[in-house]
Motif scaffolding. Structure first.
Motif, PDB file in Angstrom:
ATOM      1  N   LYS A   1       0.839  -1.193   0.000  1.00 30.02           N
ATOM      2  CA  LYS A   1       0.000   0.000   0.000  1.00 30.02           C
ATOM      3  C   LYS A   1       0.874   1.244   0.000  1.00 30.02           C
ATOM      4  CE  LYS A   1      -0.547   0.365   5.018  1.00 30.02           C
ATOM      5  NZ  LYS A   1      -1.507   0.488   6.108  1.00 30.02           N
ATOM      6  N   GLN A   2       0.432   2.250  -0.755  1.00 34.74           N
ATOM      7  CA  GLN A   2       1.250   3.432  -0.954  1.00 34.74           C
ATOM      8  C   GLN A   2       0.624   4.665  -0.327  1.00 34.74           C
ATOM      9  OE1 GLN A   2       2.075   3.793  -5.125  1.00 34.74           O
ATOM     10  NE2 GLN A   2       2.642   1.668  -5.316  1.00 34.74           N
ATOM     11  N   SER A   3      -0.376   4.506   0.505  1.00 35.46           N
ATOM     12  CA  SER A   3      -0.949   5.645   1.184  1.00 35.46           C
ATOM     13  C   SER A   3      -0.075   6.010   2.367  1.00 35.46           C
ATOM     14  CB  SER A   3      -2.365   5.319   1.649  1.00 35.46           C
ATOM     15  OG  SER A   3      -2.325   4.238   2.566  1.00 35.46           O
ATOM     16  N   GLY A   4      -0.371   7.133   2.984  1.00 33.10           N
ATOM     17  CA  GLY A   4       0.420   7.559   4.119  1.00 33.10           C
ATOM     18  C   GLY A   4      -0.129   8.846   4.680  1.00 33.10           C
ATOM     19  N   PRO A   5       0.513   9.367   5.714  1.00 35.85           N
ATOM     20  CA  PRO A   5       0.039  10.609   6.327  1.00 35.85           C
ATOM     21  C   PRO A   5       0.294  11.807   5.421  1.00 35.85           C
ATOM     22  CG  PRO A   5       2.117   9.927   7.305  1.00 35.85           C
ATOM     23  CD  PRO A   5       1.689   8.814   6.394  1.00 35.85           C
ATOM     24  N   SER A   6      -0.486  12.862   5.626  1.00 34.85           N
ATOM     25  CA  SER A   6      -0.291  14.102   4.876  1.00 34.85           C
ATOM     26  C   SER A   6       0.711  15.015   5.562  1.00 34.85           C
ATOM     27  CB  SER A   6      -1.625  14.839   4.717  1.00 34.85           C
ATOM     28  OG  SER A   6      -2.549  14.041   4.013  1.00 34.85           O
ATOM     29  N   TYR A   7       1.007  14.721   6.825  1.00 36.43           N
ATOM     30  CA  TYR A   7       1.973  15.520   7.578  1.00 36.43           C
ATOM     31  C   TYR A   7       2.764  14.584   8.481  1.00 36.43           C
ATOM     32  CZ  TYR A   7       3.909  18.568  11.161  1.00 36.43           C
ATOM     33  OH  TYR A   7       4.760  19.189  12.031  1.00 36.43           O
ATOM     34  N   LEU A   8       4.050  14.845   8.615  1.00 33.00           N
ATOM     35  CA  LEU A   8       4.919  13.985   9.416  1.00 33.00           C
ATOM     36  C   LEU A   8       5.800  14.862  10.301  1.00 33.00           C
ATOM     37  CD1 LEU A   8       5.855  11.098   9.982  1.00 33.00           C
ATOM     38  CD2 LEU A   8       7.501  11.327   8.128  1.00 33.00           C
ATOM     39  N   PRO A   9       5.660  14.779  11.624  1.00 33.20           N
ATOM     40  CA  PRO A   9       6.523  15.561  12.520  1.00 33.20           C
ATOM     41  C   PRO A   9       7.981  15.156  12.362  1.00 33.20           C
ATOM     42  CG  PRO A   9       4.610  14.678  13.700  1.00 33.20           C
ATOM     43  CD  PRO A   9       4.646  14.007  12.359  1.00 33.20           C
ATOM     44  N   SER A  10       8.863  16.143  12.470  1.00 34.37           N
ATOM     45  CA  SER A  10      10.291  15.872  12.281  1.00 34.37           C
ATOM     46  C   SER A  10      10.826  14.927  13.347  1.00 34.37           C
ATOM     47  CB  SER A  10      11.075  17.189  12.300  1.00 34.37           C
ATOM     48  OG  SER A  10      10.846  17.896  13.508  1.00 34.37           O
ATOM     49  N   GLU A  11      10.336  15.042  14.577  1.00 30.18           N
ATOM     50  CA  GLU A  11      10.796  14.156  15.642  1.00 30.18           C
ATOM     51  C   GLU A  11      10.435  12.703  15.344  1.00 30.18           C
ATOM     52  OE1 GLU A  11      10.374  13.577  20.503  1.00 30.18           O
ATOM     53  OE2 GLU A  11       9.180  15.094  19.449  1.00 30.18           O
ATOM     54  N   THR A  12       9.217  12.499  14.829  1.00 33.36           N
ATOM     55  CA  THR A  12       8.791  11.139  14.473  1.00 33.36           C
ATOM     56  C   THR A  12       9.648  10.588  13.346  1.00 33.36           C
ATOM     57  OG1 THR A  12       6.518  11.664  15.128  1.00 33.36           O
ATOM     58  CG2 THR A  12       6.831   9.750  13.712  1.00 33.36           C
ATOM     59  N   PHE A  13       9.933  11.423  12.355  1.00 33.34           N
ATOM     60  CA  PHE A  13      10.773  10.981  11.238  1.00 33.34           C
ATOM     61  C   PHE A  13      12.156  10.592  11.718  1.00 33.34           C
ATOM     62  CE2 PHE A  13      14.103  12.135   8.194  1.00 33.34           C
ATOM     63  CZ  PHE A  13      13.790  11.289   7.149  1.00 33.34           C
ATOM     64  N   ALA A  14      12.794  11.455  12.518  1.00 34.00           N
ATOM     65  CA  ALA A  14      14.153  11.183  12.978  1.00 34.00           C
ATOM     66  C   ALA A  14      14.212   9.911  13.824  1.00 34.00           C
ATOM     67  CB  ALA A  14      14.673  12.381  13.782  1.00 34.00           C
ATOM     68  N   THR A  15      13.261   9.776  14.733  1.00 31.43           N
ATOM     69  CA  THR A  15      13.240   8.586  15.587  1.00 31.43           C
ATOM     70  C   THR A  15      13.051   7.316  14.770  1.00 31.43           C
ATOM     71  OG1 THR A  15      12.307   9.889  17.415  1.00 31.43           O
ATOM     72  CG2 THR A  15      12.079   7.485  17.546  1.00 31.43           C
ATOM     73  N   THR A  16      12.112   7.366  13.822  1.00 35.23           N
ATOM     74  CA  THR A  16      11.820   6.191  13.000  1.00 35.23           C
ATOM     75  C   THR A  16      12.996   5.839  12.089  1.00 35.23           C
ATOM     76  OG1 THR A  16       9.488   6.836  13.002  1.00 35.23           O
ATOM     77  CG2 THR A  16      10.149   5.176  11.408  1.00 35.23           C
ATOM     78  N   LEU A  17      13.619   6.852  11.500  1.00 40.58           N
ATOM     79  CA  LEU A  17      14.748   6.605  10.597  1.00 40.58           C
ATOM     80  C   LEU A  17      15.915   5.961  11.347  1.00 40.58           C
ATOM     81  CD1 LEU A  17      16.111   6.898   7.833  1.00 40.58           C
ATOM     82  CD2 LEU A  17      16.860   9.182   8.541  1.00 40.58           C
ATOM     83  N   LEU A  18      16.269   6.509  12.494  1.00 46.48           N
ATOM     84  CA  LEU A  18      17.390   5.948  13.254  1.00 46.48           C
ATOM     85  C   LEU A  18      17.079   4.544  13.745  1.00 46.48           C
ATOM     86  CD1 LEU A  18      18.641   9.008  15.341  1.00 46.48           C
ATOM     87  CD2 LEU A  18      19.300   8.266  13.051  1.00 46.48           C
ATOM     88  N   ASP A  19      15.829   4.320  14.130  1.00 46.85           N
ATOM     89  CA  ASP A  19      15.455   2.980  14.592  1.00 46.85           C
ATOM     90  C   ASP A  19      15.448   1.985  13.436  1.00 46.85           C
ATOM     91  OD1 ASP A  19      14.424   1.272  16.817  1.00 46.85           O
ATOM     92  OD2 ASP A  19      12.711   1.088  15.459  1.00 46.85           O
ATOM     93  N   THR A  20      15.014   2.419  12.252  1.00 43.19           N
ATOM     94  CA  THR A  20      15.001   1.532  11.089  1.00 43.19           C
ATOM     95  C   THR A  20      16.423   1.172  10.661  1.00 43.19           C
ATOM     96  OG1 THR A  20      12.923   2.511  10.328  1.00 43.19           O
ATOM     97  CG2 THR A  20      14.196   1.274   8.709  1.00 43.19           C
TER      98      THR A  20
END
Length: 390
Positions: A106-125
């Protein structure tokens, strides 16, 4: 033509543009919701960020697409997804899905992404915190830092399984004695789909963090903050691109609305200047209904009623007046007809660009014109605490 008449004509034009701008905004918002423009634009922007830009190698772009899919599957981001679930929305999503997309999930997703969530998720991934836990206790002579960890990141899977390679020696310098637990972690947990440009960008950010903070633990926190800043700056540019694209769509919708409603600016100016009854009717409607049409949902429902008002000189019922011929010879009629058609098309285009300016723009202009027409704002009423003037 005296000044009050000019102000009334301007007020009438602004009021009509405001009504049609509200209609165009509703149409654009509906299309954006059905086609999920914001969510798709955000996802594409993140893919470009991780791949290093549109000029990156194809392998980096493919890896970025696959890595973003992993990010979007993370619970932190997945819970932000407010995908429309109606039958109509799902049908639109199916017919607008890109068949060339390399990820079939699936290619859907949020329309807005907080920077803190992005950074945390990227480092964890990327398993950066877990890698740090495997680092040997740094000595003062050879202090391990994030830049060193990221510099060897792409060599881990290849070097960890070859004790005779130079990469294995480099890994030992950072992580100390390599046990089976660490080997299994690298082989099974580290993602394969990591763009080279992403690691280079993160290495630069890590180097910047090292300058500010010396301790590895504090450096990780600073590194996370730097990644958030990196993401925010990229999203600012992405927002600018989205707004430019949205403005182009708004112009197309505005011209379409002008055509469908036969809103010819030149004809509007002519009717408003010649017909005092129409002019006074529209100006009274605009002056007496100083409502926040943008945020008031009830006011929006009056759009059809206002558009259906016979006093507003828009609609295809006015086409005969727009093509009215004066007494002329037959040889001049074709020329006049062509000039009238050209004038009509130009009137639609002018109206379309005006409608594309947006309801907030015309709402502000409407209030200013009304204030000018009423000779400024009403004076402040005296109260018992204020001294009276004699």
């Amino acid at each position: 033509m005296n000044l009050p008449v000019v102000v009334d004509i301007t007020l009438g034009l602004v009021f009509i543009y405001l009504i049609l701008s509200l209609l165009a905004s509703e149409i654009q918002e509906l299309i954006a919701t059905l086609l999920q423009w914001r969510a798709k634009h955000l996802r594409t922007s993140i893919e470009l960020l991780l791949s290093g830009g549109s000029e990156s190698e194809k392998s980096d772009i493919i890896n970025a697409i696959q890595l973003v899919q992993k990010l979007y599957n993370d619970p932190l981001i997945n819970t932000l997804n407010q995908q429309a679930k109606g039958k109509v929305e799902k049908h639109f999503q199916e017919i607008t899905k890109n068949p060339d997309k390399l990820v079939l999930e699936k290619q859907s997703g949020p329309s807005y992404l907080p920077s803190e969530t992005f950074a945390t998720t990227l480092l964890d991934t990327l398993k950066i915190p877990q890698l740090i836990n495997h680092v040997k206790h740094p000595s003062e002579e050879a202090k391990t830092n994030l830049h060193m960890i990221l510099a060897s990141y792409k060599e881990l899977k290849k070097g960890i399984n070859d004790p005779t390679s130079a990469s294995y020696t480099k890994i030992q310098e950072i992580y100390g004695d390599i046990d089976q637990k660490f080997i299994d972690f690298v082989n099974n947990e580290l993602p394969d789909e990591v763009p080279n440009n992403l690691i280079k960008s993160l290495s630069v950010i890590a180097q910047r963090s090292r300058i500010k903070i010396g301790d590895l633990t504090e450096e990780v926190n600073q590194f996370k903050n730097e990644v958030e800043t990196w993401f925010d700056r990229s999203m600012d540019r992405a927002s600018g691109v989205y707004k430019r694209n949205a403005k182009g769509v708004a112009i197309l919708i505005g011209i379409s609305v002008a055509f469908l409603t036969n809103t010819d600016t030149f004809h509007l100016v002519k009717r408003l200047s010649e017909d005092s009854v129409i002019r006074s009717t529209i100006t009274q409607s605009a002056s007496s209904q100083r409502i926040d049409y943008i945020n008031n949902e009830a006011a929006r429902k009056n759009i059809e009623k206002l558009l259906g008002n016979a006093s507003i000189p828009i609609g295809w019922q006015n086409i005969n007046q727009q093509f009215e011929l004066l007494d002329t010879t037959k040889s001049n009629r074709v020329y006049i007809r062509i000039s009238q058609v050209f004038k009509l098309i130009c009137g639609w285009i002018v109206s379309g660009f005006a409608i594309a300016m947006g309801a907030p723009f015309w709402f502000d202009i409407l209030n200013k014109v009304i204030n000018v027409r009423n000779a400024g704002p009403k004076p402040v009423a005296y109260t018992k605490d204020q001294p009276s003037q004699k």
